[in-house]
Design a protein around this motif. Sequence first.
Motif, PDB file in Angstrom:
ATOM      1  N   MET A  39     -20.731  11.361   9.566  1.00 39.36           N
ATOM      2  CA  MET A  39     -19.774   9.600   9.247  1.00 39.36           C
ATOM      3  C   MET A  39     -20.394   9.456   8.002  1.00 39.36           C
ATOM      4  N   ILE A  40     -21.897  10.099   7.340  1.00 37.03           N
ATOM      5  CA  ILE A  40     -22.175   9.838   6.418  1.00 37.03           C
ATOM      6  C   ILE A  40     -21.040  10.509   5.567  1.00 37.03           C
ATOM      7  N   GLU A  41     -20.729  11.285   5.354  1.00 34.23           N
ATOM      8  CA  GLU A  41     -19.241  12.190   4.749  1.00 34.23           C
ATOM      9  C   GLU A  41     -18.443  11.035   4.547  1.00 34.23           C
ATOM     10  N   SER A  42     -18.025  10.465   5.823  1.00 27.66           N
ATOM     11  CA  SER A  42     -16.796   9.981   5.899  1.00 27.66           C
ATOM     12  C   SER A  42     -16.685   8.682   5.387  1.00 27.66           C
ATOM     13  N   ARG A  43     -17.728   7.974   4.904  1.00 24.89           N
ATOM     14  CA  ARG A  43     -18.483   6.575   4.194  1.00 24.89           C
ATOM     15  C   ARG A  43     -18.004   7.013   3.120  1.00 24.89           C
ATOM     16  N   LEU A  44     -18.578   7.547   2.609  1.00 27.67           N
ATOM     17  CA  LEU A  44     -18.849   8.320   1.162  1.00 27.67           C
ATOM     18  C   LEU A  44     -18.089   8.917   0.453  1.00 27.67           C
ATOM     19  N   VAL A  45     -16.531   9.407   1.646  1.00 26.82           N
ATOM     20  CA  VAL A  45     -15.748   9.783   0.736  1.00 26.82           C
ATOM     21  C   VAL A  45     -14.536   8.632   0.547  1.00 26.82           C
ATOM     22  N   ARG A  46     -14.768   7.948   1.924  1.00 28.57           N
ATOM     23  CA  ARG A  46     -13.903   6.180   1.476  1.00 28.57           C
ATOM     24  C   ARG A  46     -14.153   5.196   0.547  1.00 28.57           C
ATOM     25  N   ILE A  72     -21.703   4.555  -8.462  1.00 25.56           N
ATOM     26  CA  ILE A  72     -22.335   4.988  -6.725  1.00 25.56           C
ATOM     27  C   ILE A  72     -23.071   4.169  -6.459  1.00 25.56           C
ATOM     28  N   LYS A  73     -23.982   4.438  -7.496  1.00 27.27           N
ATOM     29  CA  LYS A  73     -25.720   4.329  -6.752  1.00 27.27           C
ATOM     30  C   LYS A  73     -25.645   2.966  -6.614  1.00 27.27           C
ATOM     31  N   ASP A  74     -24.955   1.853  -7.280  1.00 26.23           N
ATOM     32  CA  ASP A  74     -24.977   0.438  -6.885  1.00 26.23           C
ATOM     33  C   ASP A  74     -24.534   0.448  -6.048  1.00 26.23           C
ATOM     34  N   GLN A  75     -23.821   0.994  -5.174  1.00 30.13           N
ATOM     35  CA  GLN A  75     -23.141   0.535  -3.854  1.00 30.13           C
ATOM     36  C   GLN A  75     -23.908   0.515  -2.472  1.00 30.13           C
ATOM     37  N   GLY A  76     -24.940   1.179  -2.715  1.00 24.87           N
ATOM     38  CA  GLY A  76     -25.968   1.788  -1.936  1.00 24.87           C
ATOM     39  C   GLY A  76     -25.913   2.549  -1.092  1.00 24.87           C
ATOM     40  N   GLN A  77     -24.985   3.404  -0.832  1.00 22.42           N
ATOM     41  CA  GLN A  77     -24.573   4.121   0.556  1.00 22.42           C
ATOM     42  C   GLN A  77     -25.108   5.795   0.343  1.00 22.42           C
ATOM     43  N   ASN A 248     -40.250   6.108  15.977  1.00 24.72           N
ATOM     44  CA  ASN A 248     -39.441   7.685  16.655  1.00 24.72           C
ATOM     45  C   ASN A 248     -38.439   7.796  14.846  1.00 24.72           C
ATOM     46  N   ASP A 249     -38.672   9.161  15.317  1.00 20.79           N
ATOM     47  CA  ASP A 249     -37.970   9.964  13.342  1.00 20.79           C
ATOM     48  C   ASP A 249     -37.027   9.766  13.902  1.00 20.79           C
ATOM     49  N   ALA A 250     -36.177  10.409  14.468  1.00 16.54           N
ATOM     50  CA  ALA A 250     -34.867  10.734  14.795  1.00 16.54           C
ATOM     51  C   ALA A 250     -33.742   9.370  15.032  1.00 16.54           C
ATOM     52  N   LEU A 251     -34.473   7.872  15.855  1.00 21.12           N
ATOM     53  CA  LEU A 251     -34.367   7.246  15.951  1.00 21.12           C
ATOM     54  C   LEU A 251     -33.857   6.100  14.535  1.00 21.12           C
ATOM     55  N   TYR A 252     -35.254   6.361  14.710  1.00 19.94           N
ATOM     56  CA  TYR A 252     -35.356   5.085  12.817  1.00 19.94           C
ATOM     57  C   TYR A 252     -34.142   6.550  11.638  1.00 19.94           C
ATOM     58  N   ALA A 253     -33.668   7.334  11.580  1.00 16.81           N
ATOM     59  CA  ALA A 253     -32.399   7.870  11.038  1.00 16.81           C
ATOM     60  C   ALA A 253     -31.651   7.582  11.485  1.00 16.81           C
ATOM     61  N   LEU A 254     -31.260   7.396  12.402  1.00 12.67           N
ATOM     62  CA  LEU A 254     -30.035   7.034  12.470  1.00 12.67           C
ATOM     63  C   LEU A 254     -29.917   5.281  11.944  1.00 12.67           C
ATOM     64  N   ALA A 255     -30.408   4.311  12.452  1.00 11.55           N
ATOM     65  CA  ALA A 255     -30.522   3.273  12.459  1.00 11.55           C
ATOM     66  C   ALA A 255     -30.833   3.253  10.806  1.00 11.55           C
ATOM     67  N   LYS A 256     -31.579   3.790  10.091  1.00 13.36           N
ATOM     68  CA  LYS A 256     -31.312   3.356   8.280  1.00 13.36           C
ATOM     69  C   LYS A 256     -29.715   4.024   7.372  1.00 13.36           C
ATOM     70  N   ILE A 257     -29.337   5.342   8.854  1.00  8.23           N
ATOM     71  CA  ILE A 257     -27.867   5.313   7.748  1.00  8.23           C
ATOM     72  C   ILE A 257     -27.394   4.707   8.212  1.00  8.23           C
ATOM     73  N   GLU A 258     -27.196   4.224   9.314  1.00  7.79           N
ATOM     74  CA  GLU A 258     -26.329   2.849   9.733  1.00  7.79           C
ATOM     75  C   GLU A 258     -26.358   1.820   8.979  1.00  7.79           C
ATOM     76  N   SER A 259     -27.711   1.356   8.155  1.00  5.67           N
ATOM     77  CA  SER A 259     -27.892   0.131   7.571  1.00  5.67           C
ATOM     78  C   SER A 259     -27.249   0.256   6.602  1.00  5.67           C
ATOM     79  N   ARG A 260     -27.147   1.325   5.577  1.00  3.41           N
ATOM     80  CA  ARG A 260     -26.845   1.679   4.243  1.00  3.41           C
ATOM     81  C   ARG A 260     -25.310   0.983   4.013  1.00  3.41           C
ATOM     82  N   PHE A 261     -24.536   1.219   5.198  1.00  3.34           N
ATOM     83  CA  PHE A 261     -22.861   0.836   5.364  1.00  3.34           C
ATOM     84  C   PHE A 261     -23.011  -0.390   5.888  1.00  3.34           C
ATOM     85  N   PRO A 263     -23.908  -4.671   4.960  1.00  6.45           N
ATOM     86  CA  PRO A 263     -23.221  -5.659   4.032  1.00  6.45           C
ATOM     87  C   PRO A 263     -24.901  -5.981   3.526  1.00  6.45           C
ATOM     88  N   ASP A 264     -25.665  -5.861   4.799  1.00 11.47           N
ATOM     89  CA  ASP A 264     -27.332  -6.771   4.412  1.00 11.47           C
ATOM     90  C   ASP A 264     -28.563  -6.243   5.417  1.00 11.47           C
TER      91      ASP A 264
END
Length: 680
Positions: A39-46, A72-77, A248-261, A263-264
Amino acid sequence: MNILQYESKIWATADLLRGSGIKESEWPSYMMPFFALTMIESRLVRMFDNLKAEIGEEAFASINKDDLYEMIKDQGQGYNIYIFEKNQTLADICMNDKSFDIDFDAYLHGFDGETKDLLGVDATEGEKFLDIKGVISKLKAKKVLMGYTKLWSEIDLKPFNNSEITTLEEHIKRKWADISAETAGEQYTPDDVIALIADIIASKIEESDKLLKIYDCTCGGGNLLFGVEDRINAKFKRLTQTYGQDWNDALYALAKIESRFRPDSKIEHGNTLVEDKFYNEEFDVVIANPPYGVSWKGYQKDIENDKTDRFKFIPSISDGQLLFMQHLISKLDSNGMGVVVHNGSTLFSGDAGSAESNIRKWMLDSDIVEAVIQLPTDEFFNTGIYTYLWVLNKNKSLISKDKVMLINASEKFKPLNKSKGSKRKEVDETSRLEIVETLTQYVDKEYAKVFEKEHFYFNKQAIMLTNVDEYGYSFYAKLKQGKTSEKLTPVKLSNGERELSEFVITTFDAEKYNYLADAFEKDIKPFISSLDYKEQALVITTSTAKYWFDAEQETLIKEVNGKKDLLGCGKIVVKSAYKNASKTQPERIEISVELSPDFQKDYEIIPFHKDEVDNELAIKAFMAKYITKPFAYLENVVGVELNFNKIFYKSEELREVLDIMSEINSIDAELKALELGLAL
């Protein structure tokens, strides 16, 4: 192209895990980090392709590395050296099997610091989040790392937007929930319940220029939080902002990754009950599906010493649901509302005066509960119990002021064609719309009732009963005013039923307690030897009379010169106490005997009236009707419980006797026919 066609392809990566002998329940922990990576790679490439198209190929080619990084850093992704500086993806790395191990490690370390932390690229001790490092180590040991990575690299999500990828993510997380409640399923809320929660919220808000802030204090992987936001965005033009926290470490990480893509969106890691990462924020909407029946003993001191004033009462240590409820209420702004999923214990656990009852009373006193909705059983992936939606509202309409609605939606569902773990039912769209309409109308229906909030209150009146004998008398009437008992000075005790209110001595270790040896010989031995266990009753003989308790008449009897006097219901109490040596007496154990009334503390549950005078009159009327013994009022505690069974109980319709007899005769005839057949 429908993104859900990739669901089966993603799930097919588990075939290699199965072939490697990895248990099905462990698949989510192997799939999570690689799905996140894809998911991260596909969104970064796009995002990278969009930047190039926006700036133009020639202009983009002239940008130096530092400026590109800042852009790219300004995009926050996030950032990845391989993707942005070498134009290589995971698929490119998997093409060269000879350098794969080195290239894959460099690719992972090419991410920005936050992404590496979330993926667990350098995880050691402590927070490992998605722990891709640990997963890689296990896959290497089974010699399937490259093959597994290659399968994931073939899943191309670049053509899809964030919303579509989120949809796919929710479907995958749901499948993880089906097989492993210990991982993704631990906090997973089904889509149909999310849709119902979103529809309830949508019925309470309206278009506005004001930002709508949505908060989930146990956000897990974010499916409830982001699912509600997406549905609100589909119905309103109003801008939304999401906030979430999870431990929960893993669940937080999934939510955090999703949140970066998104708007707010702000997602934080940590225990909400111990460290609120949004301590200075209030929200328009709060939602949560906190864990059921989970002990908070591990951080008991933190809760008990909490200085935020959010916990009005501290519930049982075995279940933290009502801690989360109080926390969420504290996070609502002056007009805020919320929907919280709980099991049934929050409705009725704890007696009047308990923390649980007091929390419910505080909530109803504050008039913040608008409704409670009972969902069908078998709604969630890892439990088949009834669950309930608490609808909170600080801005109630006039029709719902000081009222609470109970909606029994236990029959509002459609059976699933195929079970998903424990989930066998879903609240279908028709049922969902009906529930929301019922809540909006706020009038009684067959499956919904509106009550004054005080309907759920009750008096727990404590009284001290004075037990009486068969003639209606108590020893209390024989006592002089101000006295609670009458002391006797016995010269002889013969055995029988007795009460030793402090202790019974049967043996004595003279060596261990040598300092009491004399007292034992003098005081205890004579007492023990005087007790004959074959006798029916304990008889106290004084210099003037004999006393005993007559069990048949339930009365104390005093006998003087053969004449018996009934003293009324009471008790003979034998006590023993150690006394230190004094100037006139040695150390000793004194035995005393008292006659006392037979008091018994009791409690009566009495309906509550919100008018104080009416409530007192109702208590007195109840006592006059039901209590026949003398009594004294003790404390009265007001409790609160919401009992769906009492309100919506339907007794089973009794069948006619003739119908039952007819059925019995029919069965009897069938049995005889079978017996005849066996005989032939």
